[in-house]
Design a protein around this motif. Sequence first.
Motif, PDB file in Angstrom:
ATOM      1  N   SER A 307       0.851  -1.207   0.000  1.00  0.00           N
ATOM      2  CA  SER A 307       0.000   0.000   0.000  1.00  0.00           C
ATOM      3  C   SER A 307       0.873   1.239   0.000  1.00  0.00           C
ATOM      4  N   ILE A 308       0.340   2.344  -0.526  1.00  0.00           N
ATOM      5  CA  ILE A 308       1.103   3.581  -0.395  1.00  0.00           C
ATOM      6  C   ILE A 308       0.483   4.528   0.637  1.00  0.00           C
ATOM      7  N   SER A 309      -0.816   4.365   0.914  1.00  0.00           N
ATOM      8  CA  SER A 309      -1.397   5.217   1.961  1.00  0.00           C
ATOM      9  C   SER A 309      -2.668   4.575   2.496  1.00  0.00           C
ATOM     10  N   GLU A 310      -3.221   5.192   3.520  1.00  0.00           N
ATOM     11  CA  GLU A 310      -4.462   4.657   4.112  1.00  0.00           C
ATOM     12  C   GLU A 310      -5.702   5.340   3.525  1.00  0.00           C
ATOM     13  N   TYR A 311      -5.476   6.256   2.547  1.00  0.00           N
ATOM     14  CA  TYR A 311      -6.596   7.040   2.026  1.00  0.00           C
ATOM     15  C   TYR A 311      -7.199   6.393   0.791  1.00  0.00           C
ATOM     16  N   TYR A 312      -8.523   6.325   0.751  1.00  0.00           N
ATOM     17  CA  TYR A 312      -9.153   5.854  -0.490  1.00  0.00           C
ATOM     18  C   TYR A 312      -8.908   6.891  -1.603  1.00  0.00           C
ATOM     19  N   VAL A 313      -9.218   8.146  -1.304  1.00  0.00           N
ATOM     20  CA  VAL A 313      -8.935   9.213  -2.278  1.00  0.00           C
ATOM     21  C   VAL A 313      -7.888  10.140  -1.697  1.00  0.00           C
ATOM     22  N   THR A 314      -6.877  10.454  -2.483  1.00  0.00           N
ATOM     23  CA  THR A 314      -5.976  11.543  -2.124  1.00  0.00           C
ATOM     24  C   THR A 314      -6.128  12.627  -3.186  1.00  0.00           C
ATOM     25  N   ASN A 315      -6.652  13.774  -2.764  1.00  0.00           N
ATOM     26  CA  ASN A 315      -6.772  14.912  -3.670  1.00  0.00           C
ATOM     27  C   ASN A 315      -5.411  15.589  -3.761  1.00  0.00           C
ATOM     28  N   ILE A 316      -5.084  16.051  -4.949  1.00  0.00           N
ATOM     29  CA  ILE A 316      -3.758  16.640  -5.123  1.00  0.00           C
ATOM     30  C   ILE A 316      -3.909  18.114  -5.505  1.00  0.00           C
ATOM     31  N   THR A 317      -3.257  18.989  -4.739  1.00  0.00           N
ATOM     32  CA  THR A 317      -3.318  20.401  -5.124  1.00  0.00           C
ATOM     33  C   THR A 317      -1.998  20.851  -5.756  1.00  0.00           C
ATOM     34  N   ASP A 318      -0.963  20.019  -5.723  1.00  0.00           N
ATOM     35  CA  ASP A 318       0.301  20.354  -6.405  1.00  0.00           C
ATOM     36  C   ASP A 318       0.212  19.896  -7.870  1.00  0.00           C
ATOM     37  N   GLU A 319       1.177  20.361  -8.692  1.00  0.00           N
ATOM     38  CA  GLU A 319       1.209  19.920 -10.099  1.00  0.00           C
ATOM     39  C   GLU A 319       1.789  18.512 -10.187  1.00  0.00           C
ATOM     40  N   THR A 320       1.000  17.548 -10.622  1.00  0.00           N
ATOM     41  CA  THR A 320       1.506  16.180 -10.832  1.00  0.00           C
ATOM     42  C   THR A 320       0.900  15.659 -12.136  1.00  0.00           C
ATOM     43  N   PRO A 321       1.475  14.599 -12.729  1.00  0.00           N
ATOM     44  CA  PRO A 321       0.944  14.122 -14.025  1.00  0.00           C
ATOM     45  C   PRO A 321      -0.466  13.568 -13.917  1.00  0.00           C
ATOM     46  N   PHE A 322      -0.818  13.049 -12.736  1.00  0.00           N
ATOM     47  CA  PHE A 322      -2.175  12.534 -12.539  1.00  0.00           C
ATOM     48  C   PHE A 322      -2.865  13.476 -11.571  1.00  0.00           C
ATOM     49  N   THR A 323      -4.208  13.403 -11.522  1.00  0.00           N
ATOM     50  CA  THR A 323      -4.913  14.450 -10.802  1.00  0.00           C
ATOM     51  C   THR A 323      -5.541  13.951  -9.501  1.00  0.00           C
ATOM     52  N   GLY A 324      -5.182  12.747  -9.110  1.00  0.00           N
ATOM     53  CA  GLY A 324      -5.649  12.196  -7.844  1.00  0.00           C
ATOM     54  C   GLY A 324      -5.003  10.840  -7.676  1.00  0.00           C
ATOM     55  N   VAL A 325      -5.007  10.338  -6.451  1.00  0.00           N
ATOM     56  CA  VAL A 325      -4.539   8.968  -6.219  1.00  0.00           C
ATOM     57  C   VAL A 325      -5.700   8.238  -5.549  1.00  0.00           C
ATOM     58  N   ILE A 326      -6.129   7.145  -6.183  1.00  0.00           N
ATOM     59  CA  ILE A 326      -7.239   6.385  -5.624  1.00  0.00           C
ATOM     60  C   ILE A 326      -6.674   5.031  -5.202  1.00  0.00           C
ATOM     61  N   GLU A 327      -6.581   4.824  -3.920  1.00  0.00           N
ATOM     62  CA  GLU A 327      -6.078   3.523  -3.459  1.00  0.00           C
ATOM     63  C   GLU A 327      -7.282   2.641  -3.153  1.00  0.00           C
ATOM     64  N   LEU A 328      -7.653   1.835  -4.127  1.00  0.00           N
ATOM     65  CA  LEU A 328      -8.871   1.031  -3.981  1.00  0.00           C
ATOM     66  C   LEU A 328      -8.733   0.033  -2.838  1.00  0.00           C
ATOM     67  N   SER A 329      -7.489  -0.401  -2.602  1.00  0.00           N
ATOM     68  CA  SER A 329      -7.271  -1.382  -1.533  1.00  0.00           C
ATOM     69  C   SER A 329      -7.399  -0.760  -0.142  1.00  0.00           C
ATOM     70  N   ALA A 330      -7.623   0.565  -0.061  1.00  0.00           N
ATOM     71  CA  ALA A 330      -7.965   1.157   1.226  1.00  0.00           C
ATOM     72  C   ALA A 330      -9.471   0.990   1.483  1.00  0.00           C
ATOM     73  N   LEU A 331     -10.192   0.590   0.447  1.00  0.00           N
ATOM     74  CA  LEU A 331     -11.634   0.350   0.563  1.00  0.00           C
ATOM     75  C   LEU A 331     -11.939  -1.147   0.438  1.00  0.00           C
ATOM     76  N   VAL A 332     -11.383  -1.750  -0.600  1.00  0.00           N
ATOM     77  CA  VAL A 332     -11.684  -3.150  -0.904  1.00  0.00           C
ATOM     78  C   VAL A 332     -10.698  -4.050  -0.157  1.00  0.00           C
ATOM     79  N   ASP A 333     -11.223  -5.119   0.408  1.00  0.00           N
ATOM     80  CA  ASP A 333     -10.387  -6.064   1.144  1.00  0.00           C
ATOM     81  C   ASP A 333      -9.242  -6.562   0.254  1.00  0.00           C
TER      82      ASP A 333
END
Length: 450
Positions: A307-333
């Motif tokens: 895993s990279i984080s405990e958040y299902y959604v990480t909103n990003i306010t800095d400039e990055t190539p993608f516009t969010g990080v969705i860690e589905l495994s923080a939701l799905v077993d």
Amino acid sequence: MNTKVSASDQTRPKTAIVGSGFLGLTLALRLTEIGHDVTIFETSPEIGGLASVWQIGDLTWDRHYHVVLLSDSYTRKIIEEVGLKDEFKWVETKTGFYTDGKLLSMSNTLEFLLFPPLDLISKFRLGATIFYASRLKNWRALEKVTVEQWLTKLSGRRTFEKIWKPLLKAKLGEAYKETCAAFIWATIQRMYAARNSGLKKEMFGYVRGGYANVLKRFSEVLEEKGVDIRLNARVEQIEKRKNGEVQLVAQDLSGQAAPETFDKAILTCPANIAAKILPQLTETEKQKLENIRYLGIVCASVLTKKSISEYYVTNITDETPFTGVIELSALVDKEEFDGNALIYLPRYLSPDDELFDRTDDEIEEYFLGSLEKMYAHFDRKDVVEFKISRVRQVFPLLTIDYSKSVPAKETSIENVFTVNSSQITNGTLNINETVQLAEKFFEETFAKAV
Ligand SMILES: Cc1cc2nc3c(=O)[nH]c(=O)nc-3n(C[C@H](O)[C@H](O)[C@H](O)COP(=O)(O)OP(=O)(O)OC[C@H]3O[C@@H](n4cnc5c(N)ncnc54)[C@H](O)[C@@H]3O)c2cc1C
């Protein structure tokens, strides 16, 4: 003697549905229930459209991340109807914010109050904006102002620049400048509904086995009811013939295209594709369909050992190539993923953006390089598989006075209908709205006639 031959036998109208997304599937179910003889034509090798599944590593899972909200009554009902009522799992999730190079939690009121990028007054105005939008019922006036004007007025310029603008850019790219305030209203309404007690707790759900499970059951139910699902069948043209029949031409994988006749046809494909398929539409109808501006997406799925984080959604306010990080495994077993983590990296963008034309290797390097910078503990050696989905037409942009330019469902060609997400005037694009659109169209057009 009347020699006219109907495409149907006398009791069962023959109906063609173009597209096997949730719109097409729901309509097929309802129409077959009132005795239509339904054929679905789907250009892809599998059903599901934007909610379809693919192979990643040894898994079969959603091509795009999908969650269900407790308030998604239409999604829940249709999933229950195909027999998966007991397969829902509801989980309390957390939300992160990546801002000024730091990952912060913003999952409850206390964390919101401690959120460093804003001073107390700005936080108060931000909270008040969200609360106001969540209570507002009449969204019509919001079609007249841009989302930037509305949010700046309510939250202040600083909060707009620091929080709202990066979030809007994340979902809309530069097109946020032309988007009306109804878009953010709909987003806040939906996110507020996800929290079961005010702003305190966020509950998201999924179906065990993901949409692979849902779509498999859905197609079994449809096939049991006699629906003919044709995959790899791209509809090229639909025309009304002099004898009143609707003639449909679909191309199979070998390029063969044989005409077939139906009594009715419903097109659920994107609006501009519908305009091409229907040459007999009036110029005004064609223009309305062609004028719908879509946003596209490049969405990477990263199956990785950790895993990279405990958040299902990480909103990003800095400039990055993608516009969010969705860690589905923080939701799905994680058992669903053989103990791995499944992360989605979406970037919403205009259909002609150059990112669509970059190779998979280039996008992988671009995305993973940035992920490594954001998460010190992320190591690309752990990645089991990296896969990219590119879709140029995902959702229509809600521009000023959008509802005035919405294409009609009933066309000037008798018995031919166009139903698609461009007719959702106050939404965020989700399966709940999609199924609702299908149910309402069915009620208005078919159920009343029975
Ligand atoms: C990244 C992402 C994340 C999402 N997250 C969520 C979420 O968390 N929760 C949620 O509820 N919803 C979510 N959604 C939205 C959800 O996927 C859509 O609302 C829904 O799938 C739309 O269904 P549809 O039938 O309207 O359109 P589509 O799924 O686009 O279906 C249209 C179908 O028409 C077919 N077609 C097109 N042209 C032709 C042709 N000429 N002949 C035959 N077939 C044709 C296409 O192949 C496609 O299968 C997400 C979407 C994306 C992209």
